[in-house]
Design a protein around this motif. Structure first.
Motif, PDB file in Angstrom:
ATOM      1  N   GLU A 204       0.820  -1.217   0.000  1.00  0.00           N
ATOM      2  CA  GLU A 204       0.000   0.000   0.000  1.00  0.00           C
ATOM      3  C   GLU A 204       0.851   1.263   0.000  1.00  0.00           C
ATOM      4  OE1 GLU A 204      -2.416  -0.573   3.443  1.00  0.00           O
ATOM      5  OE2 GLU A 204      -4.052  -1.532   2.319  1.00  0.00           O
ATOM      6  N   SER A 224      -2.322   4.988  -5.804  1.00  0.00           N
ATOM      7  CA  SER A 224      -3.545   5.745  -6.103  1.00  0.00           C
ATOM      8  C   SER A 224      -3.913   5.621  -7.576  1.00  0.00           C
ATOM      9  CB  SER A 224      -3.367   7.221  -5.721  1.00  0.00           C
ATOM     10  OG  SER A 224      -2.296   7.810  -6.450  1.00  0.00           O
ATOM     11  N   CYS A 227      -5.580   2.281  -8.060  1.00  0.00           N
ATOM     12  CA  CYS A 227      -6.959   2.333  -7.553  1.00  0.00           C
ATOM     13  C   CYS A 227      -7.869   3.047  -8.541  1.00  0.00           C
ATOM     14  CB  CYS A 227      -7.003   3.026  -6.195  1.00  0.00           C
ATOM     15  SG  CYS A 227      -6.243   2.084  -4.859  1.00  0.00           S
ATOM     16  N   ALA A 232     -11.481   1.552  -7.758  1.00  0.00           N
ATOM     17  CA  ALA A 232     -11.567   1.107  -6.370  1.00  0.00           C
ATOM     18  C   ALA A 232     -11.098   2.216  -5.441  1.00  0.00           C
ATOM     19  CB  ALA A 232     -10.730  -0.149  -6.160  1.00  0.00           C
ATOM     20  N   THR A 233     -11.456   2.090  -4.172  1.00  0.00           N
ATOM     21  CA  THR A 233     -11.065   3.098  -3.184  1.00  0.00           C
ATOM     22  C   THR A 233      -9.794   2.719  -2.441  1.00  0.00           C
ATOM     23  OG1 THR A 233     -12.488   2.043  -1.523  1.00  0.00           O
ATOM     24  CG2 THR A 233     -13.442   3.833  -2.840  1.00  0.00           C
ATOM     25  N   ASP A 234      -9.377   1.469  -2.543  1.00  0.00           N
ATOM     26  CA  ASP A 234      -8.138   1.050  -1.895  1.00  0.00           C
ATOM     27  C   ASP A 234      -7.482  -0.049  -2.721  1.00  0.00           C
ATOM     28  OD1 ASP A 234      -9.575  -1.300  -1.309  1.00  0.00           O
ATOM     29  OD2 ASP A 234     -10.050  -0.634   0.719  1.00  0.00           O
ATOM     30  N   VAL A 235      -6.248  -0.412  -2.343  1.00  0.00           N
ATOM     31  CA  VAL A 235      -5.484  -1.379  -3.124  1.00  0.00           C
ATOM     32  C   VAL A 235      -6.124  -2.760  -3.062  1.00  0.00           C
ATOM     33  CG1 VAL A 235      -3.232  -2.493  -3.397  1.00  0.00           C
ATOM     34  CG2 VAL A 235      -3.348  -0.071  -2.844  1.00  0.00           C
ATOM     35  N   ALA A 238      -8.800  -2.745  -5.513  1.00  0.00           N
ATOM     36  CA  ALA A 238      -8.221  -2.722  -6.852  1.00  0.00           C
ATOM     37  C   ALA A 238      -7.770  -4.114  -7.266  1.00  0.00           C
ATOM     38  CB  ALA A 238      -7.048  -1.747  -6.892  1.00  0.00           C
TER      39      ALA A 238
END
Length: 256
Positions: A204, A224, A227, A232-235, A238
């Motif tokens: 991350e 980022s 993502c 997606a909002t986070d890894v 994703a």
């Protein structure tokens, strides 16, 4: 990385097949000095094959691999002197001490004498192993054994450290400590690190994440950027989204 800088690691259009199976299909990527790059992808994506090629265990069917601008074809010895490798499976001798393991590996690079003793002491301090140097590796915890393997991989002061599932078998606290150690190594000592994992929280805070899918680079970007590419909002999200993509030849893309 400046435009003039030569990447520590560079893969150009690398391909590798095992019979009808295309393990790597035109992979191009680079890692620069001081970069911590995460390598993600589902089983069968080609991560282990890539690491074996970078380590010189297999030759690619096509393309080229350069380490500090040199190729295995012309400069194999120089490349290996600049490379540290930590594979998923344990490879240290469990029956001998930490110091003996480090000395044995260092001899392969022609290291010895006072310089080697100082290097071992330096790595022992770095990985909190000083009080354990004379202890047989078998008596260490899983996290400590992993630190020995990483110290061994760093004994020759490599420019590039490649790590294939390095936290396998470690508890959460040990995993987080290992990631912190490697981030510090890249930031403070300029070592380029390529870290393959299925545990997305480990990358991350990477400088970049490369996602392999069916032997191709699907995305190469900042966390980022990955993502955003995956919606997606986070890894973690994703990874889930990207792992479900049925990759066609035209799908691979560089991220923002």
């Amino acid at each position: 990385m400046t435009l003039e800088a030569v990447p520590i690691l560079q893969l150009d259009n690398v391909g590798k097949s095992y019979g009808p199976i295309r393990a790597l299909d035109g992979v191009s990527l680079s890692v620069s000095a001081g970069e911590f790059v995460g390598l993600l992808g589902p089983n069968g994506a080609g991560k282990s094959t890539m690491f074996q090629i970078i380590a010189g265990l297999f030759a690619p069917d096509q393309g080229r691999v350069l380490l500090t601008g040199q190729s295995y074809r012309s400069s194999a010895s120089a490349i290996l002197r600049n490379l540290g490798v930590v594979f998923q499976s344990r490879s240290v001798d469990l029956e001998i001490s930490i110091r003996a393991n480090l000395v044995f590996h260092a001899r392969l690079f022609g290291l010895g004498g006072k310089h080697l003793a100082a290097r071992i002491d330096e790595l022992a301090r770095q990985f909190d192993l000083t009080d354990l140097l004379t202890r047989p590796v078998r008596q260490l915890s899983g996290g400590q054994q992993r630190k020995v393997e990483i110290a061994r991989a760093l004994i020759n002061r490599p420019s590039l450290l490649i790590m294939d599932e390095p936290s396998a078998g470690l508890d959460t606290t040990s995993r987080r400590g290992l990631v912190a150690d490697m981030l510090r190594l890249s930031r403070e000592h300029g070592v380029a690190i390529l870290w393959a994992t299925h545990l997305v929280d480990e990358v991350e805070n990477a400088d970049r994440i490369i996602f392999l899918q069916k032997g191709k680079v699907l995305i190469d970007s900042t966390p980022s950027g990955v993502c955003e590419f995956a919606g997606a909002t986070d890894v973690a999200g994703a990874y889930t989204n990207l792992a479900g993509i049925d990759l066609d030849p035209e799908d691979a893309a560089d991220g923002p």
